[in-house]
Design a protein around this motif. Sequence first.
Motif, mmCIF file in Angstrom:
data_model
loop_
_atom_site.group_PDB
_atom_site.id
_atom_site.type_symbol
_atom_site.label_atom_id
_atom_site.label_comp_id
_atom_site.label_asym_id
_atom_site.label_seq_id
_atom_site.Cartn_x
_atom_site.Cartn_y
_atom_site.Cartn_z
ATOM 1 N N THR A 79 0.833 -1.199 0.000
ATOM 2 C CA THR A 79 0.000 0.000 0.000
ATOM 3 C C THR A 79 0.870 1.253 0.000
ATOM 4 O OG1 THR A 79 -1.751 -1.184 1.176
ATOM 5 C CG2 THR A 79 -1.844 1.215 1.223
ATOM 6 N N SER B 140 -7.700 -0.350 -1.754
ATOM 7 C CA SER B 140 -6.503 -0.869 -2.405
ATOM 8 C C SER B 140 -5.816 -1.897 -1.521
ATOM 9 C CB SER B 140 -5.546 0.290 -2.708
ATOM 10 O OG SER B 140 -4.308 -0.178 -3.185
ATOM 11 N N LEU B 141 -5.758 -1.617 -0.224
ATOM 12 C CA LEU B 141 -5.126 -2.545 0.713
ATOM 13 C C LEU B 141 -5.917 -3.832 0.843
ATOM 14 C CD1 LEU B 141 -3.411 -1.798 4.036
ATOM 15 C CD2 LEU B 141 -5.242 -3.469 4.010
ATOM 16 N N VAL C 201 -7.498 4.328 -0.454
ATOM 17 C CA VAL C 201 -6.303 3.627 0.036
ATOM 18 C C VAL C 201 -6.699 2.334 0.728
ATOM 19 C CG1 VAL C 201 -4.299 3.779 1.570
ATOM 20 C CG2 VAL C 201 -5.047 5.800 0.284
#
Length: 381
Positions: free
Chosen positions: A88, A229-230, A226
Amino acid sequence: MDFRTTPQDDAFREDARAWLTTHLARQPPDWERELGRGGWIGIGWPGGATYGNRTATLTQQVVWAEEYARAEAPARTGHIGENLLAPTLIAHGTPEQKNRFLPPIARGEELWCQGYSEPGAGSDLAGIRTTARRAGDGTYRVTGQKIWTSLAHEADWCFVLARTEEGSRRHHGLSFLLVPMDQPGRVEVRPIRQMTGTSEFNEVFFDGAEARAEHLVGGEGNGWQVAMSLLALERGVSTLAQQVGFTRELEHIITLATTGDARADPALREQLVKQWAELKVMRWNALRTLGGSGDAGAPSVAKLLWGGWHRRLGELAMGVRGAAGTVGPADWSEPSPYELDPLQHLFLFTRADTIYGGSDEIQRTIIAERVLGLPREVRVP
């Protein structure tokens, strides 16, 4: 993607197997640092050699994961930092953040936990209430509660999803912050005792905990992007290692079934064959997904597959054990509460497999809305 191994992959496997055999025999006191010294942490990071890691192709990452599981090496306490936070940061972090946090992860020196779920926002992550308010001293002050936080009792840092915009709702106004755990009076960790008698998970309370402004990842208000995405990284190469562990559990149950009374039960025999076949399907689905052949719903499909499969395996273990699986140890002089045997622990722990990491209901909703294009679920204000 072609997952047939090359001579280079075979040599990598032999190297990994030899290293694990040698170093496990030494029983090093700090396994994460031992892995770091060997360069085995972050072998799949883009540009990982910059931080002292070995570099490995995707097939070699699969090889390492499988060999690690086959060697029955210690459970990783650095998994969250290596496989979730580090990629990340590579994707969303600043150069300063990468230079500060990636080398200690690669060396096995700093451990991480994940501050996502809350008592009122588990699978529905957009409902979180933890806040982070900007202070005048270049910090954010984080206040709120997180739950089911794996390894929080050992972690040095926690990446926290919090509301930085007052009055924001759902996925708006969220930010992704890196928070140090060593803040007495501001960060409190309480282990959660489960019905297995163990405490792998924790509650974490933040009471004005400090997070430096330069440790905000992806910019203020961009936390949802974010975080998503992680989460996509949770279904990566490590699922192959997970399946090697599943294979060992299944083989143990098959051995019990073929040497005991359960072999005469046609229903149990049929279920054993079904579990074996489904595990093969999960492996090929994982390889297909890693090779780039999956769709937007692939992570949700993978979670649905293994969560239900593993829970059924726990039930099958008790079916094979029969009445003996429902009682405690033969030596009742053992103090109470007594230790569960591995299959009893498997049965009880797997009751949660279809809940944690995104419940089955949430995964089905994702597939319905994002893949099949069905009408969105009605949200109750």
